[in-house]
Design a protein around this motif. Structure first.
Motif, PDB file in Angstrom:
ATOM      1  N   LEU A  93      93.072  -8.236 119.240  1.00 46.71           N
ATOM      2  CA  LEU A  93      94.433  -8.761 119.290  1.00 46.71           C
ATOM      3  C   LEU A  93      94.511 -10.122 119.965  1.00 46.71           C
ATOM      4  CD1 LEU A  93      96.419  -5.500 120.150  1.00 46.71           C
ATOM      5  CD2 LEU A  93      96.188  -6.632 117.938  1.00 46.71           C
ATOM      6  N   SER A  94      93.621 -10.382 120.918  1.00 48.27           N
ATOM      7  CA  SER A  94      93.653 -11.673 121.624  1.00 48.27           C
ATOM      8  C   SER A  94      92.626 -12.656 121.087  1.00 48.27           C
ATOM      9  CB  SER A  94      93.420 -11.452 123.122  1.00 48.27           C
ATOM     10  OG  SER A  94      92.161 -10.820 123.341  1.00 48.27           O
ATOM     11  N   LEU A  95      92.009 -12.324 119.953  1.00 49.05           N
ATOM     12  CA  LEU A  95      90.995 -13.223 119.393  1.00 49.05           C
ATOM     13  C   LEU A  95      91.566 -14.581 118.996  1.00 49.05           C
ATOM     14  CD1 LEU A  95      87.981 -13.191 118.806  1.00 49.05           C
ATOM     15  CD2 LEU A  95      88.488 -12.394 116.493  1.00 49.05           C
ATOM     16  N   PRO A  96      92.813 -14.664 118.490  1.00 48.20           N
ATOM     17  CA  PRO A  96      93.336 -15.996 118.139  1.00 48.20           C
ATOM     18  C   PRO A  96      93.437 -16.952 119.316  1.00 48.20           C
ATOM     19  CG  PRO A  96      94.621 -14.276 117.058  1.00 48.20           C
ATOM     20  CD  PRO A  96      93.706 -13.594 118.025  1.00 48.20           C
ATOM     21  N   VAL A  97      93.523 -16.428 120.531  1.00 48.75           N
ATOM     22  CA  VAL A  97      93.595 -17.330 121.688  1.00 48.75           C
ATOM     23  C   VAL A  97      92.237 -17.444 122.382  1.00 48.75           C
ATOM     24  CG1 VAL A  97      96.045 -16.960 122.082  1.00 48.75           C
ATOM     25  CG2 VAL A  97      94.387 -15.406 123.123  1.00 48.75           C
ATOM     26  N   LEU A  98      91.181 -17.101 121.677  1.00 52.82           N
ATOM     27  CA  LEU A  98      89.792 -17.282 122.096  1.00 52.82           C
ATOM     28  C   LEU A  98      89.348 -16.346 123.216  1.00 52.82           C
ATOM     29  CD1 LEU A  98      89.453 -21.178 121.997  1.00 52.82           C
ATOM     30  CD2 LEU A  98      88.896 -19.518 120.229  1.00 52.82           C
ATOM     31  N   ILE A  99      90.275 -15.886 124.047  1.00 50.02           N
ATOM     32  CA  ILE A  99      89.858 -15.010 125.131  1.00 50.02           C
ATOM     33  C   ILE A  99      89.391 -13.657 124.598  1.00 50.02           C
ATOM     34  CG2 ILE A  99      92.127 -13.962 125.553  1.00 50.02           C
ATOM     35  CD1 ILE A  99      91.536 -14.121 128.536  1.00 50.02           C
ATOM     36  N   GLY A 100      89.801 -13.362 123.356  1.00 50.03           N
ATOM     37  CA  GLY A 100      89.381 -12.098 122.760  1.00 50.03           C
ATOM     38  C   GLY A 100      87.884 -11.986 122.611  1.00 50.03           C
ATOM     39  N   ALA A 101      87.193 -13.106 122.445  1.00 52.05           N
ATOM     40  CA  ALA A 101      85.739 -13.071 122.320  1.00 52.05           C
ATOM     41  C   ALA A 101      85.103 -12.512 123.582  1.00 52.05           C
ATOM     42  CB  ALA A 101      85.199 -14.467 122.026  1.00 52.05           C
ATOM     43  N   LEU A 102      85.687 -12.839 124.736  1.00 51.90           N
ATOM     44  CA  LEU A 102      85.155 -12.313 125.995  1.00 51.90           C
ATOM     45  C   LEU A 102      85.336 -10.795 126.071  1.00 51.90           C
ATOM     46  CD1 LEU A 102      86.383 -15.066 128.495  1.00 51.90           C
ATOM     47  CD2 LEU A 102      84.115 -14.801 127.445  1.00 51.90           C
ATOM     48  N   PHE A 103      86.474 -10.304 125.570  1.00 54.29           N
ATOM     49  CA  PHE A 103      86.692  -8.860 125.578  1.00 54.29           C
ATOM     50  C   PHE A 103      85.727  -8.154 124.628  1.00 54.29           C
ATOM     51  CE2 PHE A 103      90.771 -10.100 127.410  1.00 54.29           C
ATOM     52  CZ  PHE A 103      90.932  -9.126 128.394  1.00 54.29           C
TER      53      PHE A 103
END
Length: 308
Positions: free
Chosen positions: A56-66
């Motif tokens: 869900l947060s992949l569009p703001v790039l932080i999703g990659a860390l999750f």
């Protein structure tokens, strides 16, 4: 002391009806089955939450860390699952401290390229549903045990009559004794089913949670090479023997390794981090194994002593 060739394996003693009910392995298996559902639920919740938040947060790039954190959870929770399998007496080879490419990208590539990662993930996925099935089966069997063994209590309670269609049943002593016998039989069957579940979980864990066998083989080769170099270059016999035991334990899943002289004298010992049973690791063997073979002696607590 018999120094002859291989001996004919002894015929296993016949098991009596209460063998599995009195077997400590049955209660270890029961403990693991009880823990499998909460452990599976916790693992499923952590992995699902990390993946969902990451997607869900992949569009703001932080999703990659999750998502990377979810991959780390797969590996880390796999180590927790291996530790939990210790309840069943299953031990896995210690992880090798091999040098990997540095940095996060190096770890990510090595983890994604390791087949053990996907086997561990498969174990995480099937643990909860399989544990729930085990719970349902055991709940049904235990209900039969309680109803059968508790027949004298609930059948002879006149305040709660048994009604079948238009008939009011009043069970006699024979019916009560029959139900109690059925409950005792259900208890024996329950012990057998629990033991069977323990063997199922053991094989499943060994198949999916075991690390790369090629890595274990490399560790064995390295240990043997070091041991051979120590024998070739060492002139201190006690130090050489101590180093041999250290290398042998490092290349295996043994908790302790001992070198014992034919007369039973303990020559060298490497016990790792746990206190070994020195009485089991010393003393002359009444029937030593033939060259190239091994004999296995069960010890208390589910351990085993292998003599080579």
């Amino acid at each position: 002391m018999d120094q002859g060739g291989p001996t004919r394996p002894a015929r296993p003693a016949p098991r009596h009806a209460l063998a599995e009910l009195l077997d400590p392995a049955t209660y270890r298996a029961a403990a693991y089955v009880l823990l499998s559902v909460p452990a599976g639920a916790l693992v499923a919740a952590l992995l699902t939450a990390s993946v969902l938040v990451g997607v869900l947060s992949l569009p703001v790039l932080i999703g990659a860390l999750f998502l990377i954190g979810a991959l780390w959870l797969v590996v880390g929770l796999g180590d927790a699952q291996r530790a939990l399998m210790g309840v069943l007496g299953v031990r896995f080879a210690r992880p090798a401290h091999a040098l990997r490419p540095g940095g996060l990208l190096g770890w990510l590539g090595a983890t994604l390229g390791d087949p053990a990662t996907y086997r561990t993930l498969l174990f995480h996925v099937i643990q909860l549903p399989l544990g729930l099935i085990c719970w349902v089966v055991l709940a049904a069997l235990l209900a039969a045990v309680v109803l059968g063994l508790g027949a004298p209590v609930w059948l002879m309670d006149k305040s709660v009559p048994l009604v079948w269609n238009e008939w009011t049943l009043e069970p006699g002593p024979v019916a009560v004794a029959g139900l109690m016998l059925t409950g005792a039989g259900a208890l024996i069957v329950t012990a057998g089913v629990v033991n069977l579940m323990g063997r199922m979980w053991t094989r499943l864990g060994a198949a999916l949670l075991a690390r790369d066998p090629a890595e274990a083989a490399r560790r064995e080769v390295i240990a043997l090479r070091r041991a051979a170099g120590r024998v070739a270059l060492g002139d201190d016999l006690p130090a050489t023997l101590r180093d041999l035991t250290t290398q042998a334990r490092a290349a295996s899943t043994a908790d302790a390794v001992a070198l014992v002289a034919p007369d039973g004298t303990l020559r060298a010992l490497d016990a790792g981090f746990g206190p070994p049973d020195l009485a089991a690791l010393s003393g002359p063997l009444t029937r030593p194994p033939a060259p190239g073979e091994a004999s296995l002696t069960p010890l208390s607590g589910g351990a085993a002593l292998a003599a080579l």
